[in-house]
Design an enzyme around this catalytic site. Structure first.
Site, PDB file in Angstrom:
ATOM      1  N   TRP A 188      23.512 -36.640 -16.339  1.00 30.38           N
ATOM      2  CA  TRP A 188      23.481 -35.890 -16.672  1.00 30.38           C
ATOM      3  C   TRP A 188      22.040 -34.962 -16.293  1.00 30.38           C
ATOM      4  O   TRP A 188      22.306 -33.195 -16.155  1.00 30.38           O
ATOM      5  CB  TRP A 188      23.285 -35.783 -18.413  1.00 30.38           C
TER       6      TRP A 188
ATOM      7  N   ASP B 213      28.130 -37.945 -16.794  1.00 30.73           N
ATOM      8  CA  ASP B 213      28.508 -37.836 -18.368  1.00 30.73           C
ATOM      9  C   ASP B 213      29.127 -36.625 -18.594  1.00 30.73           C
ATOM     10  O   ASP B 213      30.734 -36.248 -17.971  1.00 30.73           O
ATOM     11  CB  ASP B 213      26.770 -37.095 -18.686  1.00 30.73           C
TER      12      ASP B 213
ATOM     13  N   LYS C 260      30.135 -44.012 -22.611  1.00 29.71           N
ATOM     14  CA  LYS C 260      28.745 -43.072 -23.453  1.00 29.71           C
ATOM     15  C   LYS C 260      29.842 -41.933 -24.259  1.00 29.71           C
ATOM     16  O   LYS C 260      30.747 -41.601 -23.800  1.00 29.71           O
ATOM     17  CB  LYS C 260      27.662 -42.489 -22.278  1.00 29.71           C
TER      18      LYS C 260
ATOM     19  N   ASP D 181      29.577 -40.439 -27.357  1.00 33.42           N
ATOM     20  CA  ASP D 181      28.423 -39.015 -27.686  1.00 33.42           C
ATOM     21  C   ASP D 181      29.186 -38.808 -28.913  1.00 33.42           C
ATOM     22  O   ASP D 181      30.451 -37.340 -29.522  1.00 33.42           O
ATOM     23  CB  ASP D 181      28.810 -38.104 -26.342  1.00 33.42           C
TER      24      ASP D 181
ATOM     25  N   ARG E 182      21.643 -45.337 -28.623  1.00 32.41           N
ATOM     26  CA  ARG E 182      20.175 -43.959 -28.448  1.00 32.41           C
ATOM     27  C   ARG E 182      19.372 -43.915 -29.690  1.00 32.41           C
ATOM     28  O   ARG E 182      19.993 -44.114 -30.793  1.00 32.41           O
ATOM     29  CB  ARG E 182      21.033 -42.682 -28.262  1.00 32.41           C
TER      30      ARG E 182
ATOM     31  N   ASP F 189      17.620 -36.468 -27.860  1.00 36.27           N
ATOM     32  CA  ASP F 189      17.980 -36.103 -26.207  1.00 36.27           C
ATOM     33  C   ASP F 189      15.887 -36.021 -25.921  1.00 36.27           C
ATOM     34  O   ASP F 189      15.252 -35.063 -25.960  1.00 36.27           O
ATOM     35  CB  ASP F 189      18.042 -34.820 -25.851  1.00 36.27           C
TER      36      ASP F 189
END
Ligand code: GLA
Length: 646
Positions: A274, A309, A394, A396, A455, A459
């Protein structure tokens, strides 16, 4: 003589100039809340002090730190200072200026509602200066400190904001020796009957020859590459001993394969594209990263996942026509964009090197960058990812909020529970990384819905100036961290960020880079580097690749360190290790070097202890009662405190 006299005249003839603080590039300026505001207050209103409004200036917030390179060419700083009239609460601050390590200005305590103060500082001769707005002892709430009408008088070059005082990028990690050093995890989790793949991380001169005792039937070892593959037939713990040998020596190390339901008994390690490639990512760049992971030594200390990503699917709108196109095939199969001609071939390429492949999507209709998500195609996408051969997903949140149909805990968990279940049904091990920024205290239920990591916050890219705070916040969830269940404070952001065509430094100082890696390892966080692999310099690579430091992260207890002796500027992080010893980070988040002490009582040991500096790979000696180190600005000393022996 004549020449000197002439220079003298020229110098005195150069006119002093003025530059306003708000006209400098304030990117390196750091503060405790929000970002510096130009010509307005931190509340984004006109700058106002003591009832007077100012057109020019900078609205900041304690603790505010601005380092400037002056090189003796700036004479004076003038400003009107105080807490902004729109702070709407009781705050108190102290303004200070430090020149080359000496305090040359102190405003005294300034409280909300007090008249504005004139600040006038003589900077003649100063090389590097720190301008601070400090909390005055009652916390930083409402500490909306302003610099109004703030200007420098200089001759020659104007003041230049910098990330900190000069620091040499000193490589502490000892060079790997010629003899083999095995860096494999001590516990490896997999599900029986599924494809097994593990490349034994090992440093030392090549060629190496690998062998193993006690491998379960069904697992083969390639003696040249050290790649273990095959299938573990049945549940159970298989106590394997790995061996590596070369012309310079041999090494052995235990490796327990735990075939059952727990994936990731130690935090996953790898690289995610990413912060390197954003929406420029391509198949070729992913392959290049896999190659680099092998050639630069990262794979030899345990990095294994190569994760794509966002932005590998198609988007409705994108500047690059090759990232546009139909989202799905006629049968509903998700389509990658034209930069990813063959996802299965890409995963095979990564596997061919003994590494693992990860990818990304969102439970929503679109990802955060506007690419196609899995919404209403979850089962099909999970199957597709498994068919292609991916090993990590992942997931998101992104646009999912728009279709969640509620914001209670059940609604928040639903997409992850669904994907967790679907991934478990696939015929391969696929780790699930929940990316929803910590909503609903995800650490309390991330494992229960099928995740191996989650997470814990937003970010990290925009939060690097608050690295220590981010880490301490992540430590608050330490009770939920452990084998198979990892709090994820986001990627390791040292070295350069992308785009790869124009890599730029993340902006951390060398000491901050050491602190970053030490914090992540003490917290037993997933270790995913996300900088540009193509421009890794020797310093950054050594920060990423110290096997003794990584071993803390990969310790089988999986404990996240606990903060201790927490002061405004310094603190300890203390972590129990499987062998009964303690890992201790002595951190200094202050602006100047500081002595930091780790008293035995605070770290839970007694008597005589052997202290080992992990970054330098050196015994510091036997200590009694405490250990004290001088710690650099924003730096760390990372030690292991163990039995001293007889
Ligand atoms: C979110 C995530 C990031 C990254 C981007 C991609 O911001 O938190 O880690 O995946 O989306 O768009």
């Amino acid at each position: 003589m004549r020449r000197l006299a002439l220079l003298c005249c020229l110098a005195s003839a150069a006119a002093a100039e003025t530059v306003y603080l708000n006209d400098l590039d304030l990117a390196p300026m750091r503060q405790g809340w929000g970002t510096p505001q130009l010509n307005r207050s931190i509340r984004e209103q006109p700058l106002s002090l003591g009832g007077k409004v100012f057109d020019k200036g900078v609205g900041s917030h304690a603790r505010s730190e601005l380092w400037l390179q002056l090189d003796g060419q700036t004479e004076r700083f003038q400003a009107v200072i105080g807490i902004d009239d729109n702070a709407n609460g009781a705050g108190s601050v102290v303004y200070q200026v430090w020149a080359d390590g000496k305090r040359i200005y102190d405003s005294g305590v300034i409280k909300t509602g007090e008249p504005a103060k004139e600040m006038d500082v003589d900077l003649r001769g100063a090389r590097q200066v720190l301008m601070l707005i400090n909390d005055a002892g009652d916390g930083i709430n409402f500490d909306h400190g302003d610099y109004c009408d703030a200007r420098f008088t200089y001759t020659g070059a104007p003041p230049k904001p910098i990330v900190g005082p000069d620091e040499e990028p000193v490589i502490l990690t000892p060079k790997p020796g010629p003899a083999p050093r095995l860096n494999n995890v001590k516990r490896y989790g997999c599900r029986p009957g599924h494809p097994f793949l593990y490349r034994i991380p090992c440093q030392g001169d090549r060629p190496l020859r690998f062998s193993a005792d006690g491998l379960p039937a069904g697992i083969q070892l390639d003696p040249g590459t050290g790649i273990l593959s095959g299938t573990v037939p049945a549940k159970g713990e298989y106590r394997v001993v790995l061996h590596a040998e070369n012309a310079a020596g041999k090494a052995e190390r235990p490796f327990t394969i735990v075939a059952g339901d727990t994936l990731a008994p130690t935090p996953p390690m790898g690289w995610n594209d990413w912060y390197a490639h954003y929406d420029n990512v391509t198949d070729a760049l992913m392959r290049q990263a896999a190659d680099l992971m092998l050639s630069n030594g990262m794979a030899d200390v345990g990095y294994a996942y190569v994760d794509i990503d966002d932005c590998w699917m198609t988007a409705e709108h994108h500047r690059d026509p090759q990232r546009q196109g139909p989202t799905r095939a006629a049968d509903g199969t998700l389509l990658p964009n034209q930069h990813f001609p063959d996802m299965k071939a890409l995963a095979d390429y990564v596997h061919g090197r003994g590494l693992k492949a990860g990818l990304y999507t969102s439970p929503g209709p679109t990802t955060c960058a506007g690419f196609a998500g899995a919404w209403q195609h979850e089962a099909q996408d999970a199957r597709t990812f498994a068919d292609w051969g991916f090993d990590l997903l992942k997931y998101d949140w992104c646009s999912y909020g728009g279709v969640a149909g509620g914001n209670d805990l059940a609604a928040m968990q639903k997409p992850y529970r669904l994907m967790g279940e679907l991934l478990k049904q696939q015929a391969r091990d696929i780790q699930l990384n929940l990316c929803q920024y910590g909503m609903g205290n995800v650490w309390e239920w991330g494992a229960e819905v099928g995740g191996q990591s989650w997470r814990t916050a937003g970010d990290l890219g925009g939060e690097l100036s608050r690295l220590f705070e981010v880490a301490l916040h992540n430590c608050e969830h330490r009770a939920w961290n452990g084998p198979g269940a990892w709090n994820d404070p986001d990627y390791i952001l040292v070295g350069n960020t992308g785009p790869a065509a124009n890599p730029r430094p993340f902006g951390l100082t060398p000491n901050e880079s050491y602190s970053f890696m030490s914090l992540w390892c003490l917290m037993a966080s997933p270790l995913f580097y996300s900088g540009d692999m193509g421009s890794l310099d020797a310093f950054t690579l050594n920060v990423l690749c110290n096997p003794e430091v990584i071993e803390l992260d990969q310790d089988p207890l999986g404990q996240c360190a606990a903060p201790a002796v927490l002061n405004a500027e310094t603190f300890l992080l203390v972590k129990d290790l499987e062998d009964g010893s303690k890992a201790v980070g002595l951190f200094n988040r202050g602006e100047f070097p500081a002595e930091v002490t780790a008293p035995w009582a605070a770290i839970g040991v007694q008597g005589r202890r052997m202290v080992r500096d992990l970054w330098r790979g050196r015994e510091l000696g036997v200590m009694e009662g405490s250990y004290t180190a001088r710690v650099a600005r924003h730096g760390v000393v990372l030690v292991k405190v163990a039995e001293a022996g007889p």
